[in-house]
Design an enzyme around this catalytic site. Structure first.
Site, PDB file in Angstrom:
ATOM      1  N   ASN A 135      46.693  37.215  45.474  1.00  0.00           N
ATOM      2  CA  ASN A 135      45.601  37.196  44.506  1.00  0.00           C
ATOM      3  C   ASN A 135      45.685  38.393  43.577  1.00  0.00           C
ATOM      4  OD1 ASN A 135      43.785  34.835  45.036  1.00  0.00           O
ATOM      5  ND2 ASN A 135      43.839  35.693  47.100  1.00  0.00           N
ATOM      6  N   HIS A 149      52.839  46.903  46.530  1.00  0.00           N
ATOM      7  CA  HIS A 149      52.811  46.304  45.198  1.00  0.00           C
ATOM      8  C   HIS A 149      53.188  47.356  44.153  1.00  0.00           C
ATOM      9  CE1 HIS A 149      50.607  43.047  47.103  1.00  0.00           C
ATOM     10  NE2 HIS A 149      49.660  43.899  47.475  1.00  0.00           N
TER      11      HIS A 149
END
Length: 268
Positions: A190, A220
């Site tokens: 998401n 990330h």
């Protein structure tokens, strides 16, 4: 000002942490109600924690709360959002990848004076991306590395017969747009959808997803090229009890809720 009444949709790892914190007391916020797919299990949790919070159907949130926090499977986002938005109320959406194929929810919010809020969640730097988007962004690329267990069961892997079992080195399991990543990994990335909504959209935001047995955290990195700045940001998130979700996600939700009624709001 009266407390902002909060409803929690889903009492998994994030919902439970949020319920405990709100029940302990957060200035300006009040736990109003909750909903769960497993009512008996949810009631057992609430009783064990001493949380006096009614369990109600999703379509009754609007009668109890000012904002609903979606901590549930992406498949039921419509059931959570629609009643609140029709009533001109707010929804905080964690499964923001589910918003991409449902633009009608944004239209519903516009028509009724409702609001959809996407918290920063597991990714940092959305303020910088949103600011850069006020100018011209030429490229956004994200690289995600997760322990294989955090990706197991993703629809994209099952549809393409990709196994992440028994890996002894990193394996690239997806490379493509944020839109396709959100559809193929609805419980995992998401962050890519949030990044795309803050910046240049889901079709121009690119993402590589790696199953990496060498990492123990959800990692990330984003790289942005814009006319105002070039920047690269990285974060390593400690997984929660649910390996698909980082601990910082629940804290991000709480920070976003605090900001709603705070006399001082820091950040774009």
């Amino acid at each position: 000002m009266p407390d902002i009444r909060v409803a929690i949709a889903g009492l998994g790892a994030i919902g439970r942490m949020l319920a405990r914190t709100l029940n302990a007391g957060v200035p300006g916020l009040a736990l109003a109600c909750a909903a769960s797919g497993d009512r008996a299990k949810a009631q057992h949790f609430l009783d064990a924690e001493g949380i006096a919070c009614p369990l109600v159907p999703l379509d009754e949130f609007r009668a109890h709360a000012d904002i609903a926090v979606e901590c549930a499977p992406a498949a039921i986002i419509e059931d959570i959002c629609r009643p609140m938005l029709e009533a001109g109320k707010a929804v905080m959406v964690l499964s923001c990848g589910a918003l991409l194929p449902r633009p009608h929810l944004l239209e519903l919010a516009k028509e009724n004076g409702g609001r959809i809020i996407v918290p920063t969640g597991a990714l940092l730097g959305l303020d910088a991306v949103a600011a850069a988007a006020e100018g011209e962004i030429s490229a956004v690329r994200m690289t995600t590395r997760k322990p294989p267990a955090g990706l197991k069961g993703a629809p994209y892997l099952e549809q393409h017969g990709i196994s992440v079992d028994g890996l002894n080195e990193a394996k690239l399991v997806f490379s493509g747009s944020a839109r396709d990543a959100a559809a193929g990994f609805p419980a995992n990335v998401n962050v890519a959808a949030a990044l795309s909504l803050a910046g240049i959209g889901p079709d121009r935001t690119m993402i590589d997803i790696w199953a990496d047995p060498a990492v123990t955290r959800n990692c990330h990195t984003i790289e942005v090229e814009a006319d105002s700045a070039r920047f690269s940001l990285s974060i390593e998130n400690v997984p929660s009890e649910n390996p698909k979700t980082g601990r910082i996600v629940a804290l991000s939700v709480l920070a976003a809720l605090r900001k709603l009624g705070a006399p001082l709001a820091v950040g774009t």
